[in-house]
Design a protein around this motif. Structure first.
Motif, PDB file in Angstrom:
ATOM      1  N   GLU A 481       0.808  -1.227   0.000  1.00  0.00           N
ATOM      2  CA  GLU A 481       0.000   0.000   0.000  1.00  0.00           C
ATOM      3  C   GLU A 481       0.838   1.274   0.000  1.00  0.00           C
ATOM      4  OE1 GLU A 481      -3.143  -0.059   2.923  1.00  0.00           O
ATOM      5  OE2 GLU A 481      -3.619   2.047   2.632  1.00  0.00           O
ATOM      6  N   ILE A 496      -5.950   1.200   0.480  1.00  0.00           N
ATOM      7  CA  ILE A 496      -6.493  -0.130   0.220  1.00  0.00           C
ATOM      8  C   ILE A 496      -7.498  -0.434   1.316  1.00  0.00           C
ATOM      9  CG2 ILE A 496      -5.939  -2.582   0.150  1.00  0.00           C
ATOM     10  CD1 ILE A 496      -3.221  -1.950  -0.898  1.00  0.00           C
ATOM     11  N   LYS A 497      -8.657  -0.876   0.942  1.00  0.00           N
ATOM     12  CA  LYS A 497      -9.647  -1.280   1.942  1.00  0.00           C
ATOM     13  C   LYS A 497     -10.536  -2.294   1.276  1.00  0.00           C
ATOM     14  CE  LYS A 497      -9.040   0.374   5.433  1.00  0.00           C
ATOM     15  NZ  LYS A 497      -8.417  -0.741   6.051  1.00  0.00           N
ATOM     16  N   GLY A 498     -10.587  -3.489   1.812  1.00  0.00           N
ATOM     17  CA  GLY A 498     -11.312  -4.587   1.170  1.00  0.00           C
ATOM     18  C   GLY A 498     -10.298  -5.638   0.747  1.00  0.00           C
ATOM     19  N   THR A 499     -10.446  -6.834   1.323  1.00  0.00           N
ATOM     20  CA  THR A 499      -9.435  -7.874   1.120  1.00  0.00           C
ATOM     21  C   THR A 499     -10.117  -9.218   0.893  1.00  0.00           C
ATOM     22  OG1 THR A 499      -8.025  -6.688   2.698  1.00  0.00           O
ATOM     23  CG2 THR A 499      -7.429  -8.978   2.239  1.00  0.00           C
ATOM     24  N   SER A 586      -6.349   4.634   6.474  1.00  0.00           N
ATOM     25  CA  SER A 586      -6.729   3.232   6.243  1.00  0.00           C
ATOM     26  C   SER A 586      -6.372   2.377   7.457  1.00  0.00           C
ATOM     27  CB  SER A 586      -6.070   2.688   4.977  1.00  0.00           C
ATOM     28  OG  SER A 586      -4.675   2.701   5.121  1.00  0.00           O
ATOM     29  N   MET A 587      -5.533   2.902   8.366  1.00  0.00           N
ATOM     30  CA  MET A 587      -5.154   2.148   9.563  1.00  0.00           C
ATOM     31  C   MET A 587      -5.900   2.625  10.815  1.00  0.00           C
ATOM     32  SD  MET A 587      -3.206   0.026   8.229  1.00  0.00           S
ATOM     33  CE  MET A 587      -2.685  -0.850   9.687  1.00  0.00           C
ATOM     34  N   TYR A 611       4.466  -0.709  12.903  1.00  0.00           N
ATOM     35  CA  TYR A 611       3.256  -1.173  12.212  1.00  0.00           C
ATOM     36  C   TYR A 611       2.218  -0.046  12.207  1.00  0.00           C
ATOM     37  CZ  TYR A 611      -1.141  -3.665  11.499  1.00  0.00           C
ATOM     38  OH  TYR A 611      -2.376  -4.052  11.032  1.00  0.00           O
ATOM     39  N   ARG A 631       1.877  -5.828   6.672  1.00  0.00           N
ATOM     40  CA  ARG A 631       2.480  -7.082   6.167  1.00  0.00           C
ATOM     41  C   ARG A 631       3.996  -7.029   6.377  1.00  0.00           C
ATOM     42  NH1 ARG A 631      -2.240  -7.090   2.511  1.00  0.00           N
ATOM     43  NH2 ARG A 631      -3.510  -5.775   3.857  1.00  0.00           N
ATOM     44  N   ALA A 653      -1.417  -7.078  12.332  1.00  0.00           N
ATOM     45  CA  ALA A 653      -2.412  -7.267  11.275  1.00  0.00           C
ATOM     46  C   ALA A 653      -3.769  -6.843  11.811  1.00  0.00           C
ATOM     47  CB  ALA A 653      -2.460  -8.709  10.825  1.00  0.00           C
ATOM     48  N   GLY A 654      -4.618  -6.454  10.900  1.00  0.00           N
ATOM     49  CA  GLY A 654      -5.953  -6.038  11.320  1.00  0.00           C
ATOM     50  C   GLY A 654      -6.812  -5.764  10.109  1.00  0.00           C
ATOM     51  N   GLY A 655      -7.892  -5.090  10.333  1.00  0.00           N
ATOM     52  CA  GLY A 655      -8.786  -4.770   9.224  1.00  0.00           C
ATOM     53  C   GLY A 655      -9.869  -3.832   9.711  1.00  0.00           C
ATOM     54  N   ALA A 656     -10.550  -3.237   8.745  1.00  0.00           N
ATOM     55  CA  ALA A 656     -11.588  -2.264   9.083  1.00  0.00           C
ATOM     56  C   ALA A 656     -12.834  -2.985   9.568  1.00  0.00           C
ATOM     57  CB  ALA A 656     -11.919  -1.440   7.862  1.00  0.00           C
ATOM     58  N   GLU A 669      -9.801 -12.660   8.079  1.00  0.00           N
ATOM     59  CA  GLU A 669      -9.065 -11.696   7.245  1.00  0.00           C
ATOM     60  C   GLU A 669      -7.738 -11.323   7.905  1.00  0.00           C
ATOM     61  OE1 GLU A 669     -11.398  -8.423   5.606  1.00  0.00           O
ATOM     62  OE2 GLU A 669      -9.658  -7.111   5.775  1.00  0.00           O
ATOM     63  N   LYS A 673      -3.954 -12.000   6.493  1.00  0.00           N
ATOM     64  CA  LYS A 673      -2.917 -10.971   6.336  1.00  0.00           C
ATOM     65  C   LYS A 673      -1.659 -11.366   7.109  1.00  0.00           C
ATOM     66  CE  LYS A 673      -6.138  -7.165   5.587  1.00  0.00           C
ATOM     67  NZ  LYS A 673      -7.040  -6.260   6.307  1.00  0.00           N
TER      68      LYS A 673
END
Ligand SMILES: C=C(O[C@@H]1C=C(C(=O)O)C=C[C@H]1O)C(=O)O
Ligand SMILES: NC(=O)CC[C@H](N)C(=O)O
Length: 682
Positions: A481, A496-499, A586-587, A611, A631, A653-656, A669, A673
């Motif tokens: 990203e 980037i959002k959506g994996t 995004s984070m 991170y 990553r 690692a994480g996600g929205a 998810e 990652k």
């Protein structure tokens, strides 16, 4: 005419400012909802209000019933009944509340979703606008009952009040977000508001720029001497080029053929090194040599350093001309650097939050050639010596998997945090939260971090891979990203959002189907709107040049958007954009400020460290490229989890998380990652 915009620490405010300016032609001045303490500062507020023609009350986190979320907003509606006011979302809810209406929590909050807005009745606010237009909603709270003071003007298809006006005062409000990139009729509605303001017209002019950001660099004025010398040889393999020296900083575009890979060669006791730590401040010294504490702030220091070194070499070689890096800073900036908070200590000494090494010698490689470059005056010997070494290189031996002991994150703890996220998303405190966690990887001291990186880059090649070993902090990244790139004229951000996972059954078409659903599109849209806001804070022209396109990476497919800004004739330069758009949206999720505070609690005051920060370069020709540190593996020299025989690496690692997320889905998810990095280990 001028309009006062009241910001409630939202991440869409500057999108609204741009829309108001464009649609009404008014000058817009922004204050926070807590910029005035009442009643003590009533006179100052009166003076401010008497210098504008109208007020727009923007959106924001929280609940309009809580005074710490809305500050002076209720007071504006009750005291200034002659002046036109337009409330957006939180601002709209406050208007209704002040006028006796009731509000409630939505059963299913709507964040980053498009709704059809159906108009009812007549209002000058919607003159010439046809009912049934699309608009984006970000809300958990809705107006459930209205009083006679409030005239309803519009509803959504699910029966939610979407717009209203006061029965006598020129006070209006909309529940939806007219400023979102996916909303229609925003400019038309605001232009109607502008006309209405003109009619009420008091023709006043505000006299000051209230919340405007001060530019870091007023002028680039090169006072340092540089040379530009290079040698061009056939393309050499990146990893073996690194191995010609003990000290190098690698920015490796490992999976993008044709793009440049940069290897900086800092020189011990000579190359300048800037270190900043939240707890111990700024220190300036030389690579592997002495450093001295400097009683200055990081950003002005770094900006001045570069402003004195701007240099545009004249290059004849058509290939090398295209190289973005011409010598300059290489390094990283941690998450806490831009989101300072008290965190649990994980090292025995202060964590270096920023490391920037001014690198004058480097090797740059594209698809065809390798260039040995120095901007240091009279550096022929180094060029000749390095070129000779390159011409006798042995290819790097291929990397194998690394034995390690891995401590995976605690799932139960994650589930608890996920559930708390849902509470905050439902209470109106956040629209999206990027919840993350970390694992620890213990590697025997006999294995060098470089061996680990070689394995990482062969297992997970990525466009923003890097190996940055500053001694007290090491970063081994395989990030896909871009955060922010810039030159004198343009900037670009690529959230980037959506994996989705890439396996043998997944195709591009299938990935598109899985990614183009309301949950993923909403996640991405929220960050696009947030980034537009971050840039509009300083720039007049911001464009979304790619909206939610599916891109393929080594282990995943991702939904990517591109937002570009125009720096022509701007008072601001790239470094201002960097300072004011960190940490990466995004984070964090949106709105950024409140989400960062909530995440701090949800992640148990654990530092994210490198991170979620950024790494990359800022070159003397004022070109820069920073990626989001995801990553990636990182290590601090005195990590409390390291032992006499093993080094502790961390991997986040994480996600929205949105109201449409499921806990299992998000956990999977996150593991996906993590595994894009952990597959390096056996
Ligand atoms: C949080 C991470 O990634 C971020 C979250 C993403 C998502 O929610 O889909 C995608 C890319 C990154 O912006 C991570 O990789 O750890
Ligand atoms: N976007 C907003 O202003 C949101 C307002 C409020 N926090 C809600 O969730 O309903």
């Amino acid at each position: 005419m001028s309009i006062l915009l009241v910001d409630s620490y939202d991440s869409f405010t500057y999108n609204l400012r741009e829309l108001i300016e464009r649609a009404t032609g008014c000058a817009v001045f922004t204050v926070h909802n807590d910029s005035y303490q009442l009643p003590a500062e009533q006179d100052n507020l009166d003076r401010l209000i008497s210098s504008v023609d109208a007020i727009v009350v923007g959106p924001g986190p929280g609940n309009p019933e809580q005074s710490h979320d809305v500050g002076i907003i209720p007071h504006l509606y009750s005291k200034y009944t002659e002046i036109p006011i337009l409330g957006i979302c939180l601002g709209f809810q406050s208007l209704c509340l002040v006028n006796g209406c009731k509000i409630r929590l939505l059963h299913e909050p709507v964040h980053g979703q498009v709704s059809k807005i159906s108009l009812q009745g007549e209002s000058s606010l919607f003159a010439g606008i046809e009912s049934g237009f699309d608009s984006v909603r970000y809300h958990s709270i809705y107006v459930s009952e209205i009083t006679d003071n409030i005239v309803p003007l519009a509803y959504s298809e699910d029966g939610c009040l979407m717009a209203a006006q006061h029965v006598t005062y020129p006070h209006f409000g909309v529940q939806y977000h007219p400023e979102s990139i996916c909303s229609n009729m925003g400019a038309e509605m605001l232009s109607n508001f502008g006309e209405l303001v003109q009619k009420t017209g008091q023709k006043r002019v505000a006299d000051k720029h209230l919340l405007n950001v001060q530019p870091l660099i007023l002028q680039f004025s090169s006072s340092k001497e540089f040379d530009f010398q290079f040698e061009k040889v056939s393309r050499k393999e990146t990893l073996s080029v690194c191995e010609i020296g003990d000290d190098f900083l690698l920015l490796n575009s490992a999976s993008v053929p044709g793009k440049w890979t940069i290897i900086g060669f800092p020189e011990p006791n000579t190359s300048q090194l800037i270190t900043h730590s939240q707890s111990s401040g700024l220190s300036v010294g030389v690579w592997k040599g002495a450093s001295e504490a400097v009683n200055q702030d990081l950003w002005p220091y770094v900006s001045r350093f570069m402003a004195e070194r701007k240099f545009q070499p004249r290059i004849d070689d058509p290939e090398l001309k295209d190289c973005p890096f011409m010598g300059g800073f290489i390094g990283f900036i941690s998450y806490e650097e831009s989101a300072p908070q008290d965190v649990e200590p994980i090292t025995s000494s202060p964590i270096p939050d920023t490391k920037l090494c001014f690198t004058e010698r480097f090797v740059a490689t594209n698809e065809n050639h390798t260039f040995v470059v120095s901007i240091r005056p009279n550096d022929d010997l180094w060029i000749a010596d390095t070129t000779a070494k390159l011409n006798t290189l042995n290819p790097s031996v291929s990397a194998s998997n690394i034995p390690a002991k891995i401590e995976m994150p605690d799932k139960q703890q994650y589930v608890e945090s996920f559930n708390k996220c849902q509470e905050y998303l439902h209470s109106g405190d956040s629209y999206e939260l990027c919840l993350t966690t970390q694992c620890k990887i213990h590697i025997d001291n006999t294995i060098s971090p470089w061996e680990v990186y070689k394995s990482l880059v062969s297992n997970n090649p990525s466009p923003y891979s890097c190996y940055l070993d500053f001694g007290d902090a090491k970063l081994l990244s395989s990030s896909p990203e871009r955060f922010l790139s810039w030159d004198d004229e343009h900037c670009q951000m690529r959230p980037i959002k959506g994996t989705v996972k890439k396996d043998s059954t997944m195709t591009y078409e299938k990935a598109c189907k899985l990614l183009k659903i309301p949950k993923e599109l909403g996640e991405n849209l929220m960050i696009v709107d947030l980034i537009r806001h971050d840039l509009y804070q300083m720039l007049n022209k911001v464009e979304v040049t790619k909206l939610m396109s599916v891109e393929e990476y080594h282990t995943v497919y991702q939904l990517v958007s591109v937002i570009e800004g125009d720096l022509h004739g701007s008072n601001y330069s790239g470094i201002d954009l960097l300072k004011h758009s960190l940490p990466p949206g995004s984070m964090t999720g949106a709105p950024k400020k409140r989400s960062v505070e909530l995440l701090h609690e949800l992640e148990h005051q654990k530092p994210r460290g490198l991170y979620s920060g950024v790494c990359g370069f800022w070159s003397v020709n004022n070109r820069a490229d920073w990626s989001v540190v995801i990553r990636s593996l990182f290590n601090y020299e005195d990590d409390l989890c390291s032992t006499a025989s093993s080094r502790c690496f961390r991997c986040g690692a994480g996600g929205a998380i949105t109201v449409l997320s499921t806990c299992e889905g998000e956990w999977d998810e996150l593991v996906l990652k993590l595994n894009s990095v952990l597959k390096v280990f056996k």
